[in-house]
Design a protein around this motif. Structure first.
Motif, mmCIF file in Angstrom:
data_model
loop_
_atom_site.group_PDB
_atom_site.id
_atom_site.type_symbol
_atom_site.label_atom_id
_atom_site.label_comp_id
_atom_site.label_asym_id
_atom_site.label_seq_id
_atom_site.Cartn_x
_atom_site.Cartn_y
_atom_site.Cartn_z
ATOM 1 N N PRO A 89 0.812 -1.226 0.000
ATOM 2 C CA PRO A 89 0.000 0.000 0.000
ATOM 3 C C PRO A 89 0.839 1.267 0.000
ATOM 4 N N GLY A 90 2.039 1.212 0.586
ATOM 5 C CA GLY A 90 2.909 2.382 0.552
ATOM 6 C C GLY A 90 3.324 2.733 -0.864
ATOM 7 N N ASP A 91 3.618 1.722 -1.664
ATOM 8 C CA ASP A 91 3.971 1.950 -3.074
ATOM 9 C C ASP A 91 2.803 2.549 -3.834
ATOM 10 N N TRP A 92 1.605 1.998 -3.612
ATOM 11 C CA TRP A 92 0.421 2.568 -4.257
ATOM 12 C C TRP A 92 0.270 4.041 -3.892
ATOM 13 N N ALA A 93 0.353 4.331 -2.611
ATOM 14 C CA ALA A 93 0.118 5.701 -2.147
ATOM 15 C C ALA A 93 1.151 6.664 -2.717
ATOM 16 N N ARG A 94 2.393 6.231 -2.809
ATOM 17 C CA ARG A 94 3.431 7.106 -3.387
ATOM 18 C C ARG A 94 3.173 7.364 -4.864
ATOM 19 N N LEU A 95 2.727 6.340 -5.567
ATOM 20 C CA LEU A 95 2.381 6.511 -6.973
ATOM 21 C C LEU A 95 1.216 7.469 -7.132
ATOM 22 N N PHE A 96 0.200 7.316 -6.309
ATOM 23 C CA PHE A 96 -0.976 8.181 -6.400
ATOM 24 C C PHE A 96 -0.606 9.631 -6.075
ATOM 25 N N ARG A 97 0.244 9.827 -5.078
ATOM 26 C CA ARG A 97 0.673 11.195 -4.755
ATOM 27 C C ARG A 97 1.482 11.786 -5.906
ATOM 28 N N ALA A 98 2.365 10.983 -6.509
ATOM 29 C CA ALA A 98 3.207 11.478 -7.594
ATOM 30 C C ALA A 98 2.392 11.930 -8.798
ATOM 31 N N VAL A 99 1.241 11.277 -9.033
ATOM 32 C CA VAL A 99 0.421 11.648 -10.175
ATOM 33 C C VAL A 99 -0.489 12.827 -9.857
ATOM 34 N N PRO A 105 -4.489 -0.816 5.953
ATOM 35 C CA PRO A 105 -3.139 -0.376 5.591
ATOM 36 C C PRO A 105 -3.121 0.626 4.453
ATOM 37 N N LEU A 106 -4.103 0.541 3.558
ATOM 38 C CA LEU A 106 -4.163 1.533 2.482
ATOM 39 C C LEU A 106 -4.584 2.890 3.032
ATOM 40 N N ALA A 107 -5.558 2.905 3.947
ATOM 41 C CA ALA A 107 -5.968 4.164 4.571
ATOM 42 C C ALA A 107 -4.778 4.832 5.252
ATOM 43 N N ASP A 108 -3.997 4.050 5.972
ATOM 44 C CA ASP A 108 -2.835 4.609 6.671
ATOM 45 C C ASP A 108 -1.795 5.132 5.679
ATOM 46 N N ALA A 109 -1.539 4.363 4.620
ATOM 47 C CA ALA A 109 -0.518 4.762 3.651
ATOM 48 C C ALA A 109 -0.932 6.010 2.886
ATOM 49 N N VAL A 110 -2.200 6.073 2.494
ATOM 50 C CA VAL A 110 -2.711 7.226 1.749
ATOM 51 C C VAL A 110 -2.622 8.492 2.598
ATOM 52 N N ARG A 111 -3.056 8.401 3.821
ATOM 53 C CA ARG A 111 -3.026 9.578 4.686
ATOM 54 C C ARG A 111 -1.596 9.980 5.046
ATOM 55 N N ALA A 112 -0.686 9.009 5.114
ATOM 56 C CA ALA A 112 0.721 9.328 5.380
ATOM 57 C C ALA A 112 1.325 10.144 4.242
ATOM 58 N N GLU A 113 0.772 10.007 3.030
ATOM 59 C CA GLU A 113 1.246 10.782 1.887
ATOM 60 C C GLU A 113 0.512 12.116 1.754
ATOM 61 N N GLY A 114 -0.347 12.435 2.718
ATOM 62 C CA GLY A 114 -1.041 13.720 2.699
ATOM 63 C C GLY A 114 -2.302 13.745 1.856
ATOM 64 N N LEU A 115 -2.808 12.574 1.455
ATOM 65 C CA LEU A 115 -4.017 12.501 0.643
ATOM 66 C C LEU A 115 -5.225 12.170 1.505
ATOM 67 N N ARG A 116 -6.389 12.508 1.025
ATOM 68 C CA ARG A 116 -7.617 12.163 1.720
ATOM 69 C C ARG A 116 -8.066 10.765 1.326
ATOM 70 N N PHE A 117 -8.848 10.141 2.204
ATOM 71 C CA PHE A 117 -9.225 8.744 2.024
ATOM 72 C C PHE A 117 -10.735 8.596 2.042
ATOM 73 N N GLY A 118 -11.268 7.918 1.024
ATOM 74 C CA GLY A 118 -12.694 7.639 0.966
ATOM 75 C C GLY A 118 -12.942 6.154 0.849
ATOM 76 N N VAL A 119 -14.199 5.754 0.854
ATOM 77 C CA VAL A 119 -14.552 4.347 0.703
ATOM 78 C C VAL A 119 -15.681 4.201 -0.310
#
Length: 409
Positions: free
Chosen positions: A96-106, A146-160
């Protein structure tokens, strides 16, 4: 501006957001197959269901006799029960950390994973779901936390995302062959309502999502007053997440913003604050059939994004991970390819407003889209030779679409 059925104004974060990432991941990622017939809304309804381009609808499409998916399933899996794919799903490469970093980069502002799709299988330890969860079978763990935690650690908001309108595992249903079938056969009774209510209430309590994205509809039993009513559920959500927002797929006027999907519900794109969702290909769930020729290129994605933003919307762009948990290379290439361009354009989307006709003059461009920000006009054009001028003398920022690199496969 930002009118909603709920009577609430979109919070500042949602007004500033312009890009979300949708994630469709489930047991359907194991067979990862759908017939790539075309976009939802562009294929006639009487053809769509038997030739469904959505891999996440695999459990329904394989039950339609004579459909290409049914033939594929019989040939590849001998007609095995769909639930077997839950046991075959391992998520062994999930990072999930890799996903979140990719999403932040885009340039993503928020991320919305599926927590339960129409197949009824929950990606967390959902109350009352028995063994139809990834905590009990298959991956044998909560995939959402773990995805919620990783996404928020990258400064992004999290939905479901939650499928309140359909659940093929809750009750035995005939295969859906038309949109009329979806309306007629979806579960609507009090028992399913209590089940879905408990799920979403649990998601709210556990994850405090910034956005709740319901799909298809909500059980009719909830549309009357009562302890498990839809009004009660959303009151609970708004008390827990005061700046949280909900979409428009509840079958009731409770929404904060409107949605469109591919070529479907485009009439909802009429006011500021709407959201357009689609996959990088024709499917949301991973479809192994979709190669580069069926996947948005970086330039095509940039053009789509500029068009949505210029008309007051947000783009909710979907990725469909493999069963192992990897973002497919063909999708990752597009995201990484557009990231430098997004890094340039995203700061020019904050505080955006629609332009009135005639506000700007554009020359040497065969395609362009533009919007206003508090200090300038922003125009995305199809080539570096274009010239943009604001008729009232405001400064203008001109950003060319990314060039298209040659395909290497």
């Amino acid at each position: 501006m930002n009118a909603s059925a709920s009577g609430r104004r979109l919070p500042q974060w949602a007004r500033d957001a312009s890009l979300g990432i949708f994630v469709h991941w489930g047991p359907y990622s194991v067979p990862a197959w759908a017939e790539p017939t075309g976009a939802l809304g562009a294929v006639p309804d009487d053809e769509w269901f038997a030739h469904n381009a959505y891999a996440e609808w695999y459990a329904n499409t394989i039950r339609i006799e004579g459909s290409p998916a049914a033939d594929h399933h019989a040939r590849e899996y001998g007609g095995a029960p769909y639930a077997d794919f839950l046991d075959d799903w391992r998520a062994e490469a999930y990072d999930p950390g890799d996903w979140a970093r990719l999403f932040r980069a885009v340039g993503a502002d928020y991320v919305v994973p599926t927590t339960k799709h129409h197949d009824g299988i929950a990606l967390w330890d959902a109350p009352g779901s028995g063994d139809l969860t990834t905590a009990a079978r298959g991956p044998r763990r909560d995939l959402i936390a773990p995805l919620a935690d990783a996404v928020r650690a990258e400064g992004l908001r999290f939905g479901v995302y939650y499928s309140g309108g359909l659940d093929w595992a809750f009750a035995e249903l005939a295969p859906l062959r038309s949109s009329d079938d979806v309306t007629r056969l979806r579960p609507t009774d009090a028992s399913y309502n209590a089940y879905a209510y408990a799920h979403v209430a649990d998601l709210i309590e556990r994850f405090r999502p910034d956005l709740v994205w319901n799909d298809i509809d909500w059980p009719d039993a909830a549309k009357e007053p009562g302890p498990y009513s839809l009004d009660s559920l959303l009151a609970r959500y708004r008390a827990t997440v005061p700046e949280g927002i909900v979409n428009d797929r509840w079958g009731a006027d409770v929404w904060d913003y409107r949605t469109s999907e591919y070529d479907h519900d485009t009439a909802h794109e009429a006011s500021v604050g709407w959201e357009h969702c689609r996959g990088l290909g024709f499917s949301f769930g991973y479809n192994q059939v979709e190669d580069a020729s069926l996947t948005l290129s970086p330039r095509e994605l940039a053009r789509l994004y500029a068009d949505v933003v210029s008309r007051g919307g947000r783009l909710l762009l979907n990725v469909g991970p493999t069963a192992a948990g990897e973002i497919p290379a063909v999708q990752r290439r597009t995201l990484q390819g557009v990231a430098p361009w997004m890094t340039r354009v995203k700061p020019h989307t904050l505080g955006r407003e629609l332009l009135a006709a005639g506000d700007i003059e554009v020359t040497d461009a065969s395609w362009w889209r533009a919007w206003a920000t508090p200090d300038r006009i922003v125009a995305v054009v199809d080539g570096p030779a274009a010239s943009v001028q604001a008729r009232d003398g405001r400064a203008a920022a001109t950003i060319a679409l990314p060039t298209e690199p040659p395909l290497d496969d």
